[in-house]
Design an enzyme around this catalytic site. Structure first.
Site, mmCIF file in Angstrom:
data_model
loop_
_atom_site.group_PDB
_atom_site.id
_atom_site.type_symbol
_atom_site.label_atom_id
_atom_site.label_comp_id
_atom_site.label_asym_id
_atom_site.label_seq_id
_atom_site.Cartn_x
_atom_site.Cartn_y
_atom_site.Cartn_z
ATOM 1 N N GLU A 147 7.834 11.543 3.533
ATOM 2 C CA GLU A 147 6.912 10.419 3.444
ATOM 3 C C GLU A 147 7.357 9.297 4.377
ATOM 4 O OE1 GLU A 147 6.005 9.475 -0.546
ATOM 5 O OE2 GLU A 147 5.024 7.600 -0.072
ATOM 6 N N HIS A 149 6.921 5.774 4.570
ATOM 7 C CA HIS A 149 6.524 4.702 3.645
ATOM 8 C C HIS A 149 7.222 3.428 4.096
ATOM 9 C CE1 HIS A 149 6.448 2.386 -0.080
ATOM 10 N NE2 HIS A 149 5.680 3.298 -0.669
ATOM 11 N N ASP A 179 2.098 7.217 4.670
ATOM 12 C CA ASP A 179 1.703 6.416 3.510
ATOM 13 C C ASP A 179 1.152 5.102 4.048
ATOM 14 O OD1 ASP A 179 2.539 6.039 0.262
ATOM 15 O OD2 ASP A 179 2.251 4.200 1.424
ATOM 16 N N HIS A 268 -0.799 10.145 2.078
ATOM 17 C CA HIS A 268 -0.810 9.278 0.906
ATOM 18 C C HIS A 268 -1.726 8.098 1.145
ATOM 19 C CE1 HIS A 268 2.605 9.595 -2.242
ATOM 20 N NE2 HIS A 268 1.761 10.580 -2.313
#
Lengths: 344, 77
Positions: A147, A149, A179, A268
């Site tokens: 991810e 993020h 994300d 995401h």
């Protein structure tokens, strides 16, 4: 179950969005999954193993069977299992590379048993770790996404290094999970409202917003925020809460996701609020949907409402419903734009 | 603190990193106090959640600390 047009990204939800609903006395995982299906918040279903599954990553046969049956009956599709690499689980030392690989391998096995084709987590960006992870995904015939993020972005040294390592290993099963938190244009108004209502001093809220909007590195932002907050007499508790603003929300240009798309295995759809006009006030979804469509991405986007971190005055179900409506509308627009561009 | 069917002293918690406090489970805090039953007490709880998968400040950094504060008046039973 409503689906998007063939060739476009598919929609889904992560149950993390329903964290508030999990605290209700009548909560059950089965009831929540059935409600997700009733409200047409699939077809994709993502689960955070440690949050939703007692005993994770141990998955017994009976539970695996009932879980798979439930999803099939509900018309939902398991998309990604969200895992943790808890490097700081112990206070006295960090997890070693071997311990980390073993930790993720057990979770990948649990995910496989439940029917999830992809695992996602942060990882260590070392050749040995990535090679080990490639062996695990190959053995289990699964994909794995790291991810990206906030505070990471496409430009983070950690991410750039991983891109090189993934190229070196040459495994198509390893990739990234963008994300949307990394590409925001404002501090979420819902977060500001929640802090204000909790009694956070107005000058601290203004300070953290000003620091967030500044063009400086993360260490510089933390340094300035701590220094000026201290001068304002901020309590450690308030500083801790506002630290999250700098950490959890990034300012990358959303069009930069395009660089990562060839290596994207899952997405995401982070969001913090849906306003009365059906828009997300702090994340430019229009640009992001254009990036996904232009890249030909037809995997899943999990709607992830994270506002429950600071407010309990909302329904994760309702907000995810609004987020799906927003994304579906923008995906149709993006497809029309791309089609028109292709026709010329 | 009482969780997972066990009662542990505060100092013992740091060694129980293999135990999980499942997200939907309650824990009970036992606070020794003589003659307290049936009386009201103002309880303030500062919870510092060290998020073990989010290391901030580089590879040698520290886990992200998520702080929360609760202030309630409870009746001792």
């Amino acid at each position: 179950m409503t689906t998007t047009q063939p060739g476009l990204p598919k929609l889904g939800i992560t149950l993390f969005s329903l964290t508030l609903e999990m605290r209700r006395p009548d909560y059950s995982l089965e009831g929540m999954i059935r409600r997700v299906a009733e409200l047409d918040l699939g077809p994709g279903l993502e689960v955070v193993g440690f949050q939703s599954l007692r005993g994770w990553p141990n998955v017994d046969d009976d539970f695996a069977t009932s879980f798979r049956d439930l999803l099939e009956e509900s018309g939902l599709v398991p998309t990604a299992m969200s895992m943790n690499l808890d490097l700081a689980r112990r206070r006295d030392r960090r997890m070693s590379e071997d311990e980390g690989l073993e930790y993720l391998e057990r979770q990948m096995e649990g995910a496989k048993k439940l029917g999830f084709p992809i695992g996602k987590s942060a990882i260590l960006s070392t050749p040995r770790f990535v090679e080990g992870l490639a062996r695990i995904t190959e053995r289990l015939d699964m994909g794995f996404g790291v991810e990206v993020h906030s505070p990471d972005s496409v430009d983070s040294p950690h991410v750039a290094h991983l891109r090189e390592l993934f190229d070196d290993v040459g495994s198509p099963q390893l990739g990234f999970v963008p994300d949307f938190s990394a590409s925001m244009h404002d501090v979420p108004p819902s977060l500001v409202k929640a802090h204000r209502e909790s009694g956070m001093p107005e000058e601290l809220i203004a300070l953290v917003a000003d620091v967030w909007h500044s063009d400086s590195t993360m260490p510089e932002k933390f340094g300035r925020f701590h220094e000026e907050a201290k001068a304002l007499g901020a309590s450690p508790g308030d500083v801790g809460k506002l630290n999250m603003v700098l950490t959890m929300h990034g300012r990358m240009d959303p069009r930069r996701w395009a660089e990562l798309m060839p290596q994207v295995v899952h997405v995401h759809g982070k969001f913090y609020w849906i306003d009365e006009d059906g828009n997300e006030p702090s994340i430019d979804h229009d640009s992001i949907m254009n990036v996904l469509v232009e890249a030909g991405y037809d995997g899943y986007v999990s709607s992830e409402w994270e506002g429950h971190a600071y407010t309990d005055a909302a329904s994760g179900y309702d907000l995810c419903r609004g987020h799906h409506d927003l994304m579906r509308r923008l995906l149709v627009q993006a497809a029309e734009t791309a089609g028109a561009a292709g026709a010329h | 603190m009482e969780a997972n069917g066990e009662t542990l002293a505060f100092d013992e918690l740091q060694y129980r990193y293999d135990d999980w406090w499942f997200t939907t489970d309650a824990v009970t805090l036992h606070i020794p106090r003589a003659n307290g039953r049936g009386t009201s007490h103002r309880i303030e709880l500062d919870l510092g959640l060290r998020i073990p998968y989010l290391i901030v400040g580089g590879p040698d950094g520290e886990p992200l600390l998520a702080s929360s504060h609760t202030d309630k008046t409870l009746v001792c039973n």
